[in-house]
Design a protein around this motif. Structure first.
Motif, short mmCIF file in Angstrom:
data_model
loop_
_atom_site.label_atom_id
_atom_site.label_comp_id
_atom_site.label_asym_id
_atom_site.label_seq_id
_atom_site.Cartn_x
_atom_site.Cartn_y
_atom_site.Cartn_z
N THR B 152 -6.27 54.60 -30.13
CA THR B 152 -5.80 54.51 -28.59
C THR B 152 -6.54 54.83 -28.13
OG1 THR B 152 -3.75 53.37 -30.03
CG2 THR B 152 -3.68 53.74 -27.65
N TYR B 153 -7.98 55.50 -28.30
CA TYR B 153 -7.78 56.25 -26.60
C TYR B 153 -8.49 56.20 -25.61
CZ TYR B 153 -11.63 59.79 -26.50
OH TYR B 153 -12.67 61.03 -25.95
N TYR B 154 -9.32 55.21 -25.45
CA TYR B 154 -9.56 54.22 -24.57
C TYR B 154 -8.75 54.31 -23.58
CZ TYR B 154 -13.97 53.88 -26.82
OH TYR B 154 -14.99 54.26 -27.27
N ARG B 155 -8.30 54.32 -22.17
CA ARG B 155 -7.72 53.78 -21.07
C ARG B 155 -8.29 53.11 -20.00
NH1 ARG B 155 -5.46 55.74 -24.87
NH2 ARG B 155 -3.74 57.42 -24.66
N PRO B 156 -7.88 52.54 -19.32
CA PRO B 156 -8.51 51.70 -18.15
C PRO B 156 -8.43 52.87 -16.84
CG PRO B 156 -5.80 50.92 -18.25
CD PRO B 156 -6.61 51.45 -19.86
N GLY B 157 -9.81 53.74 -16.41
CA GLY B 157 -9.87 54.45 -16.13
C GLY B 157 -11.05 55.58 -16.92
N GLY B 158 -10.76 55.87 -18.00
CA GLY B 158 -11.67 56.89 -18.67
C GLY B 158 -10.99 56.48 -20.17
N VAL B 159 -10.87 57.84 -21.21
CA VAL B 159 -10.83 57.79 -22.37
C VAL B 159 -9.47 58.82 -22.13
CG1 VAL B 159 -12.69 57.67 -23.30
CG2 VAL B 159 -12.28 59.56 -22.91
N HIS B 312 -10.17 58.62 -14.85
CA HIS B 312 -9.87 58.28 -13.22
C HIS B 312 -9.23 58.93 -12.44
CE1 HIS B 312 -10.66 55.34 -9.79
NE2 HIS B 312 -10.98 55.55 -10.08
N GLU B 313 -9.88 59.59 -11.35
CA GLU B 313 -8.53 61.10 -10.53
C GLU B 313 -7.01 59.11 -9.71
OE1 GLU B 313 -8.61 63.76 -9.43
OE2 GLU B 313 -10.14 63.43 -11.57
N ASP B 314 -7.44 58.58 -9.63
CA ASP B 314 -5.84 57.42 -8.85
C ASP B 314 -5.32 57.55 -10.22
OD1 ASP B 314 -4.45 55.56 -7.99
OD2 ASP B 314 -6.57 53.97 -7.62
N HIS B 315 -4.18 58.01 -9.66
CA HIS B 315 -2.92 58.09 -10.23
C HIS B 315 -2.11 57.37 -10.16
CE1 HIS B 315 -4.33 61.92 -11.72
NE2 HIS B 315 -4.74 62.56 -10.58
N LYS B 316 -2.02 56.16 -9.08
CA LYS B 316 -0.84 55.46 -9.70
C LYS B 316 -1.70 54.05 -10.84
CE LYS B 316 0.55 55.28 -4.94
NZ LYS B 316 1.54 56.09 -4.85
N ILE B 317 -2.38 54.55 -11.42
CA ILE B 317 -2.74 53.93 -12.37
C ILE B 317 -3.33 54.83 -13.92
CG2 ILE B 317 -5.69 53.04 -13.65
CD1 ILE B 317 -5.20 51.51 -10.67
N THR B 318 -3.75 56.06 -13.74
CA THR B 318 -3.89 56.93 -14.64
C THR B 318 -3.13 58.22 -14.63
OG1 THR B 318 -5.74 58.34 -13.27
CG2 THR B 318 -6.91 56.50 -14.85
N GLY B 342 4.57 51.13 -15.75
CA GLY B 342 3.41 50.68 -15.72
C GLY B 342 2.87 50.44 -14.44
N TYR B 343 1.36 49.90 -14.24
CA TYR B 343 1.06 49.51 -12.38
C TYR B 343 0.71 48.44 -13.51
CZ TYR B 343 -2.56 49.66 -16.32
OH TYR B 343 -3.93 49.45 -17.96
N CYS B 344 0.58 47.65 -11.20
CA CYS B 344 0.77 46.14 -11.46
C CYS B 344 -1.32 46.20 -10.97
CB CYS B 344 1.08 46.17 -10.08
SG CYS B 344 3.04 45.30 -10.64
#
Lengths: 233, 417
Positions: B152-159, B312-318, B342-344
């Motif tokens: 579970t290392y990858y995340r949407p927006g990076g790692v 990724h810098e967008d903290h609505k997602i990360t 979570g995010y939509c």
């Protein structure tokens, strides 16, 4: 890539004039919608036509649109319990299932195709006409790999495929009842299975656990994705 | 004249060569297979249905458990689909890290495949050799994610985080003496990148060892050559992808043809077979391991000299940084919203595919704008390969079934989902 897709879209629209209901390019992917009665013909064309030339079928999957766009988040109450509002009960009785009113076409079959020759993809959606007895033509004769994918769609969604050579259940247990990926099939299932010490065999019982919602399903419109939408969330 | 009877033979689901829980119903004429009917689904966990009831990020862990020998590649397919719908892209350093771990995963997968395949057809030693190298790579997994398998290392927006500066060391215990510890820790003095680089120096030599054992081995060739031949036309019809397709001579690799992550920046070759039999697929996968090694090497070089953000810098997602959360109200709100809701995703649908070690792994997501997928479909390469079982085994002997299962590189986590 997108210019290439536009060319393909224009080509398909000009050749398959009345067979394509809609065609959209979104997120760099071309999606066309085809009526179920035209699907087999369109599939054969997509494979054999020299411009499209989709030699490979990547995936077929069913989608159940029963609860599409429904949010579990009720803004009228307060506290966390407001998050688990449901339109229908999940107790498994038939009355509860029939209580769901649904207009429009419920089941769709989504097919992803790939052309090795031209290096492009397409997504074909087809909405089944009958919500009670969804039916499609099988494309097993066009791409042999469709065999198992269609069996899977039948098993999980109950979508029937006409002229399929061997339409059996594939993923669920022997003797399974129901189609588990339908939206009115509860996540916890209907039966428990355990080994009975006295009867010396495996028995099925009504499910003993309760369905829980840990995180409610909530739909929010995000300004970043749709700047044209009016009002806030 | 003795009377010859036709048999229906049940193979599995607990057969050691069934690679998990495959049940095959074989209709036999003497020792020749007339028809093979695989019964799958014994490991069906309803991953896709489970994902529908969870926020997007909570399903990343489920992806590891699909094909449980190439964990991070599954995650990659899933997060790519999410990123496509969110319209974000991971920072370049995260992309390189992903590329490197995809290839580490490819080696992990191929090592298990060669070990199990060898064991199935009688080459016992391969298993021990392959697991020796797997151990090193799983330590790398552990160093970055804390888990040896389900990362579970990858995340949407990076790692999830950047590569650590130190490689964890072995500690003295009642099983390891001081001399053992010195030997085990010899390569672990530096950073994780140092350890990976050290591995890439050693690995080509290991592949040579495997090839010495197998490539010209008489028994190995007798068991593999001309078994399960697939022509290029049939391979396309049967939906074969990955090494199964390339073994038949079709030059098709998503890393080259539809590049994702950093593959278009890297230098590597795509091996292709000629005969489409099990032996060619063996050769293709062996060469893929060498090429993966090359890619890892290039990624290590790049990662050494290019520090930067991995998320990724967008903290609505990360998730925001931990320190920011202590003092910044907005960061705390972001954290709370992401953890509880979570995010939509915007309404729509997307399909993203990657070149998984086994073939094309894709995720198709339908979103109605909620914080959970409306429908998630996982396109697993093994499912299509398994459906070709009947055609590949027809006319072969019973013992060849084992070879065909091995050459398809079947893992039931992904077939049954």
């Amino acid at each position: 890539m997108s210019a290439h897709l536009t060319t393909l879209q224009t080509h398909l629209e000009s050749v398959l004039v009345d067979k394509i209901e809609t065609s959209v390019i979104a997120l760099g992917e071309l999606t066309i919608e085809v009526a179920p009665q035209n699907w087999l013909e369109v599939a054969t064309f997509l494979r054999d036509d020299s411009v499209s030339s989709f030699e490979q079928l990547i995936d077929i999957c069913g989608v159940d649109y029963l609860t599409y766009g429904e949010s579990e988040w009720d803004n009228s109450g307060s506290g966390f319990s407001r998050g688990v509002k449901r339109e229908f009960s999940f107790d498994g009785s038939d009355d509860a299932v029939e209580a769901i009113e649904f207009e429009g076409k419920r089941f769709a079959v989504v097919t992803h195709l790939l052309s090795i020759k031209h290096n492009h993809r397409i997504r074909v959606k087809s909405y089944c006409d009958d919500n009670e007895f969804p039916m499609m033509d099988s494309v097993e004769g066009v791409w042999n790999v469709a065999n198992w994918f269609e069996r899977e769609a039948f098993d999980l969604f109950g979508i029937m495929f006409n002229n399929h050579p061997d339409l059996r259940r594939i993923l669920t247990d022997y003797g399974f009842v129901g189609h588990p990926f339908r939206k009115d099939f509860p996540l916890i299932g209907h039966v428990d299975m355990r080994y009975d010490e006295e009867l010396k065999r495996v028995i099925y019982e009504p499910v003993s656990i309760e369905d829980r919602t840990l995180v409610p399903r909530v739909i929010r419109t995000d300004q970043r994705f749709s700047p044209a939408v009016e009002g806030d969330e | 004249m003795p009377e010859i009877k036709n048999f229906t033979l049940n193979f599995g689901p607990a057969h050691p060569a069934a690679h998990g829980v495959l049940r095959l119903i074989l209709e036999m004429d003497g020792e020749v297979i007339q028809r093979a009917d695989p019964h799958i689904g014994l490991l069906h966990r309803g991953t896709e249905k489970l994902a529908e009831s969870k926020p997007y990020n909570q399903s990343i862990g489920y992806m590891d458990r699909l094909d449980y020998v190439s964990m991070m590649c599954n995650e990659h397919g899933y997060v790519l689909a999410l990123e496509k719908m969110l319209g974000i892209e991971a920072p370049i350093r995260a992309q390189y890290i992903r590329t490197m771990f995809d290839e580490i995963t490819r080696i992990l997968n191929h090592l298990l495949w060669i070990g199990a395949h060898g064991l199935d057809v009688g080459a016992m030693t391969m298993f021990l050799y392959a697991f020796r190298e797997r151990e090193d790579l799983m330590d790398v997994y552990e160093a970055v994610s804390g888990a040896r398998l389900h990362a579970t290392y990858y995340r949407p927006g990076g790692v999830y985080r950047d590569l650590p500066d130190t490689m964890p060391l072995h500690e003295k215990s009642k099983w390891y003496s001081d001399a053992d510890i010195r030997r085990l820790n010899k390569n672990r003095g530096g950073s994780v990148l140092d350890f990976i680089e050290d591995f890439t120096q050693r690995f080509p030599h290991y592949v040579d060892e495997y090839e010495t054992l197998l490539t010209d081995n008489r028994i190995w060739k007798q068991r593999l050559v001309d078994i399960g031949i697939v022509s290029p036309e049939r391979a396309l019809q049967l939906g074969l992808t990955g090494a199964m397709l390339r073994g038949s001579g079709v030059e098709w690799d998503l890393r080259k043809k539809q590049p994702y992550a950093m593959y278009d920046q890297l230098d590597f070759d795509i091996p292709v077979g000629t005969n489409g039999d099990s032996y060619d697929r063996y050769l293709v996968r062996m060469e893929e391991m060498r090429q993966s090694n090359r890619i890892i090497n290039q990624c290590v070089d790049w990662l050494r000299i290019n520090p930067g953000p991995v998320m990724h810098e967008d903290h609505k997602i990360t998730q925001p940084k931990r320190e920011a959360m202590k003092g910044d109200m907005e960061a705390l709100i972001h954290h709370f919203k992401l953890a509880t809701e979570g995010y939509c995703l915007p309404e729509g649908e997307a399909y993203a595919a990657i070149e998984h070690p086994k073939g094309e792994f894709g995720c198709y997501i339908v979103s109605d704008g909620a914080n959970k997928p409306y429908r998630l479909k996982v396109r697993a390469p093994g499912f299509a390969h398994m459906s070709a079982m009947d055609e590949l085994t027809k006319g072969h002997m019973l013992a060849d079934v084992v070879t065909v299962i091995g050459t398809m590189d079947i893992v039931f986590g992904e077939v049954d989902r």
